[in-house]
Design a protein around this motif. Structure first.
Motif, PDB file in Angstrom:
ATOM      1  N   GLN A 166       1.049  -1.193  -0.102  1.00 37.54           N
ATOM      2  CA  GLN A 166      -0.410   0.017   0.337  1.00 37.54           C
ATOM      3  C   GLN A 166       1.213   1.172   0.168  1.00 37.54           C
ATOM      4  O   GLN A 166       1.785   1.819   0.501  1.00 37.54           O
ATOM      5  CB  GLN A 166      -0.657   0.159   1.252  1.00 37.54           C
ATOM      6  CG  GLN A 166      -1.897  -1.283   1.793  1.00 37.54           C
ATOM      7  CD  GLN A 166      -2.941  -1.432   2.406  1.00 37.54           C
ATOM      8  OE1 GLN A 166      -1.985  -0.619   3.453  1.00 37.54           O
ATOM      9  NE2 GLN A 166      -3.051  -2.394   2.455  1.00 37.54           N
ATOM     10  N   GLU A 167       0.850   1.786  -1.061  1.00 35.75           N
ATOM     11  CA  GLU A 167       2.631   2.982  -1.440  1.00 35.75           C
ATOM     12  C   GLU A 167       2.627   4.070  -0.283  1.00 35.75           C
ATOM     13  O   GLU A 167       1.295   4.461   0.230  1.00 35.75           O
ATOM     14  CB  GLU A 167       1.836   3.657  -2.479  1.00 35.75           C
ATOM     15  CG  GLU A 167       2.937   4.832  -3.528  1.00 35.75           C
ATOM     16  CD  GLU A 167       3.275   4.912  -4.808  1.00 35.75           C
ATOM     17  OE1 GLU A 167       3.488   5.738  -4.805  1.00 35.75           O
ATOM     18  OE2 GLU A 167       2.431   4.252  -4.895  1.00 35.75           O
ATOM     19  N   PRO A 168       3.361   4.212   0.397  1.00 39.03           N
ATOM     20  CA  PRO A 168       4.328   3.659   0.110  1.00 39.03           C
ATOM     21  C   PRO A 168       4.741   2.510   0.600  1.00 39.03           C
ATOM     22  O   PRO A 168       6.393   2.255   1.236  1.00 39.03           O
ATOM     23  CB  PRO A 168       5.614   5.410   0.636  1.00 39.03           C
ATOM     24  CG  PRO A 168       4.303   5.104   1.590  1.00 39.03           C
ATOM     25  CD  PRO A 168       3.359   5.201   1.102  1.00 39.03           C
ATOM     26  N   TRP A 169       4.138   1.923   1.454  1.00 40.28           N
ATOM     27  CA  TRP A 169       4.621   0.887   2.490  1.00 40.28           C
ATOM     28  C   TRP A 169       4.309  -0.937   2.038  1.00 40.28           C
ATOM     29  O   TRP A 169       3.127  -1.067   1.215  1.00 40.28           O
ATOM     30  CB  TRP A 169       3.354   0.489   3.762  1.00 40.28           C
ATOM     31  CG  TRP A 169       3.274   1.894   4.520  1.00 40.28           C
ATOM     32  CD1 TRP A 169       2.685   3.123   4.325  1.00 40.28           C
ATOM     33  CD2 TRP A 169       4.386   2.214   4.804  1.00 40.28           C
ATOM     34  NE1 TRP A 169       3.564   3.570   4.799  1.00 40.28           N
ATOM     35  CE2 TRP A 169       4.449   3.871   5.758  1.00 40.28           C
ATOM     36  CE3 TRP A 169       5.489   1.959   6.091  1.00 40.28           C
ATOM     37  CZ2 TRP A 169       5.145   4.387   6.673  1.00 40.28           C
ATOM     38  CZ3 TRP A 169       6.382   3.191   6.711  1.00 40.28           C
ATOM     39  CH2 TRP A 169       6.165   3.853   6.759  1.00 40.28           C
ATOM     40  N   SER A 170       5.334  -1.908   2.009  1.00 46.25           N
ATOM     41  CA  SER A 170       5.243  -3.028   2.044  1.00 46.25           C
ATOM     42  C   SER A 170       4.512  -3.515   3.858  1.00 46.25           C
ATOM     43  O   SER A 170       5.340  -3.341   4.462  1.00 46.25           O
ATOM     44  CB  SER A 170       6.258  -4.122   1.328  1.00 46.25           C
ATOM     45  OG  SER A 170       6.675  -3.098  -0.077  1.00 46.25           O
ATOM     46  N   ILE A 171       3.833  -3.873   3.645  1.00 46.18           N
ATOM     47  CA  ILE A 171       3.153  -4.670   4.732  1.00 46.18           C
ATOM     48  C   ILE A 171       3.067  -6.903   4.791  1.00 46.18           C
ATOM     49  O   ILE A 171       2.434  -7.006   3.587  1.00 46.18           O
ATOM     50  CB  ILE A 171       1.962  -4.400   5.485  1.00 46.18           C
ATOM     51  CG1 ILE A 171       1.536  -2.781   5.217  1.00 46.18           C
ATOM     52  CG2 ILE A 171       1.388  -5.158   7.110  1.00 46.18           C
ATOM     53  CD1 ILE A 171       0.851  -2.413   5.102  1.00 46.18           C
ATOM     54  N   ILE A 172       4.042  -7.299   5.647  1.00 42.22           N
ATOM     55  CA  ILE A 172       3.693  -9.169   6.272  1.00 42.22           C
ATOM     56  C   ILE A 172       3.463  -8.917   6.676  1.00 42.22           C
ATOM     57  O   ILE A 172       3.684  -8.301   8.298  1.00 42.22           O
ATOM     58  CB  ILE A 172       4.955  -9.385   5.295  1.00 42.22           C
ATOM     59  CG1 ILE A 172       5.973  -8.896   6.171  1.00 42.22           C
ATOM     60  CG2 ILE A 172       5.262  -8.933   3.816  1.00 42.22           C
ATOM     61  CD1 ILE A 172       7.550 -10.215   5.919  1.00 42.22           C
ATOM     62  N   ARG A 173       2.565  -9.802   7.603  1.00 32.93           N
ATOM     63  CA  ARG A 173       2.214 -10.210   8.672  1.00 32.93           C
ATOM     64  C   ARG A 173       2.346 -12.081   8.666  1.00 32.93           C
ATOM     65  O   ARG A 173       1.664 -13.164   7.337  1.00 32.93           O
ATOM     66  CB  ARG A 173       0.542 -10.301   8.651  1.00 32.93           C
ATOM     67  CG  ARG A 173       0.510 -10.391  10.525  1.00 32.93           C
ATOM     68  CD  ARG A 173      -1.356 -10.317  10.685  1.00 32.93           C
ATOM     69  NE  ARG A 173      -1.447  -9.134  10.746  1.00 32.93           N
ATOM     70  CZ  ARG A 173      -2.576  -8.459  11.924  1.00 32.93           C
ATOM     71  NH1 ARG A 173      -3.656  -9.209  12.260  1.00 32.93           N
ATOM     72  NH2 ARG A 173      -2.553  -7.244  11.431  1.00 32.93           N
ATOM     73  N   TYR A 174       2.974 -12.211   9.590  1.00 32.11           N
ATOM     74  CA  TYR A 174       3.849 -13.879  10.093  1.00 32.11           C
ATOM     75  C   TYR A 174       3.125 -14.447  11.329  1.00 32.11           C
ATOM     76  O   TYR A 174       3.501 -13.926  11.666  1.00 32.11           O
ATOM     77  CB  TYR A 174       5.006 -14.171   8.754  1.00 32.11           C
ATOM     78  CG  TYR A 174       5.622 -13.997  10.164  1.00 32.11           C
ATOM     79  CD1 TYR A 174       7.083 -14.745  11.463  1.00 32.11           C
ATOM     80  CD2 TYR A 174       6.167 -12.901   9.759  1.00 32.11           C
ATOM     81  CE1 TYR A 174       7.552 -13.926  11.570  1.00 32.11           C
ATOM     82  CE2 TYR A 174       8.103 -12.119  10.590  1.00 32.11           C
ATOM     83  CZ  TYR A 174       7.840 -12.462  12.066  1.00 32.11           C
ATOM     84  OH  TYR A 174       9.222 -12.260  12.304  1.00 32.11           O
ATOM     85  N   ARG A 175       3.519 -15.160  11.397  1.00 33.71           N
ATOM     86  CA  ARG A 175       3.258 -16.385  12.613  1.00 33.71           C
ATOM     87  C   ARG A 175       4.437 -17.343  13.279  1.00 33.71           C
ATOM     88  O   ARG A 175       4.950 -17.900  11.631  1.00 33.71           O
ATOM     89  CB  ARG A 175       1.810 -16.993  12.801  1.00 33.71           C
ATOM     90  CG  ARG A 175       0.696 -16.511  13.849  1.00 33.71           C
ATOM     91  CD  ARG A 175      -0.266 -17.202  14.029  1.00 33.71           C
ATOM     92  NE  ARG A 175      -1.460 -16.778  14.735  1.00 33.71           N
ATOM     93  CZ  ARG A 175      -2.240 -16.670  14.729  1.00 33.71           C
ATOM     94  NH1 ARG A 175      -2.838 -18.202  15.036  1.00 33.71           N
ATOM     95  NH2 ARG A 175      -3.602 -16.158  14.738  1.00 33.71           N
ATOM     96  N   ARG A 176       4.021 -17.617  14.033  1.00 35.20           N
ATOM     97  CA  ARG A 176       5.916 -18.733  14.708  1.00 35.20           C
ATOM     98  C   ARG A 176       4.969 -18.645  16.271  1.00 35.20           C
ATOM     99  O   ARG A 176       4.953 -17.798  16.437  1.00 35.20           O
ATOM    100  CB  ARG A 176       7.278 -17.760  14.210  1.00 35.20           C
ATOM    101  CG  ARG A 176       7.489 -16.961  15.544  1.00 35.20           C
ATOM    102  CD  ARG A 176       8.811 -16.612  15.271  1.00 35.20           C
ATOM    103  NE  ARG A 176       9.261 -17.271  16.638  1.00 35.20           N
ATOM    104  CZ  ARG A 176      10.005 -17.503  16.169  1.00 35.20           C
ATOM    105  NH1 ARG A 176      11.400 -16.831  15.791  1.00 35.20           N
ATOM    106  NH2 ARG A 176      11.483 -18.220  17.649  1.00 35.20           N
ATOM    107  N   SER A 177       5.827 -20.422  16.732  1.00 32.03           N
ATOM    108  CA  SER A 177       5.372 -20.451  18.012  1.00 32.03           C
ATOM    109  C   SER A 177       7.114 -18.992  18.516  1.00 32.03           C
ATOM    110  O   SER A 177       8.280 -19.155  18.328  1.00 32.03           O
ATOM    111  CB  SER A 177       6.285 -21.770  17.755  1.00 32.03           C
ATOM    112  OG  SER A 177       5.809 -22.694  17.013  1.00 32.03           O
TER     113      SER A 177
END
Length: 196
Positions: free
Chosen positions: A138-149
């Protein structure tokens, strides 16, 4: 049926040429609200958000970066740089707007020998313990979401522990994760994911 198999093979070859390896999808029952936030870079282009999910002993992490390529976040095991046994647990991910897909890689970095730490480096983890939940640009942002233990039980990972933890971050303008970040972009911060 041959066309379908051929199409899958072409996609797999294309993904491998980008050094992005698909991670199996996992089903998550809810949309988690990020309860915590810390700006990692004082100039503002890197923001970390997270929530501890007590029921599953997991952490959901969102990384927001002002970049058009990959971003990386590494958690230090507390031994510091240049000390025997020092390890960084690295996640590299992003959103490829040309392909319209997110990607994530699970890596680790030997922090005990400073001269061997390369920009955008790290070794691929033998066991993938990060699971991409979403990715967008979403200009100008790259956004990622992830999970881990919180504790994956993997010797190439770092346990998310109470109190301040070293977080090393970087980003690049390319989605090709084999292209290193610019030497001026890495930084580090102390983040307290949770208290005792």
């Amino acid at each position: 049926m041959k066309l379908s198999t051929l199409s899958l093979a072409i996609i797999a070859i294309f993904m491998a040429s980008y050094c992005c390896f698909a991670v199996p999808a996992r089903s998550f029952k809810d949309d988690v609200v990020m309860e915590n936030e810390q700006v990692l870079d004082p100039s503002g282009p890197m923001i970390l958000r997270w929530t501890i999910i007590n029921e599953t002993a997991e952490i959901e992490i969102e990384v927001q970066t002002n970049c058009t390529g990959w971003m990386g976040v590494s958690f230090g095991n507390g031994l510091g740089f240049g000390r025997p046994g020092a390890l960084g647990d690295l996640m590299i991910g992003g959103y490829d707007d040309e392909l319209g897909i997110g990607y994530i890689e699970d890596r680790w970095i030997d922090l005990s020998v400073l001269s061997e730490i390369k920009p955008g480096g790290g070794e691929y983890d033998d066991h993938v313990d990060v699971f991409l939940k979403s990715a967008t640009y979403q200009e100008p942002w790259s956004i990622i979401r992830y999970r881990r233990s919180i504790d994956t039980g993997d010797s190439q990972d770092v346990v998310i522990r109470p109190g301040p933890m070293l977080v090393i971050w970087t980003y690049a303008d390319s989605d090709n994760t084999s292209i290193p970040h610019h030497p001026d972009t890495p930084g580090s911060s102390r983040v307290t994911f949770f208290n005792l």
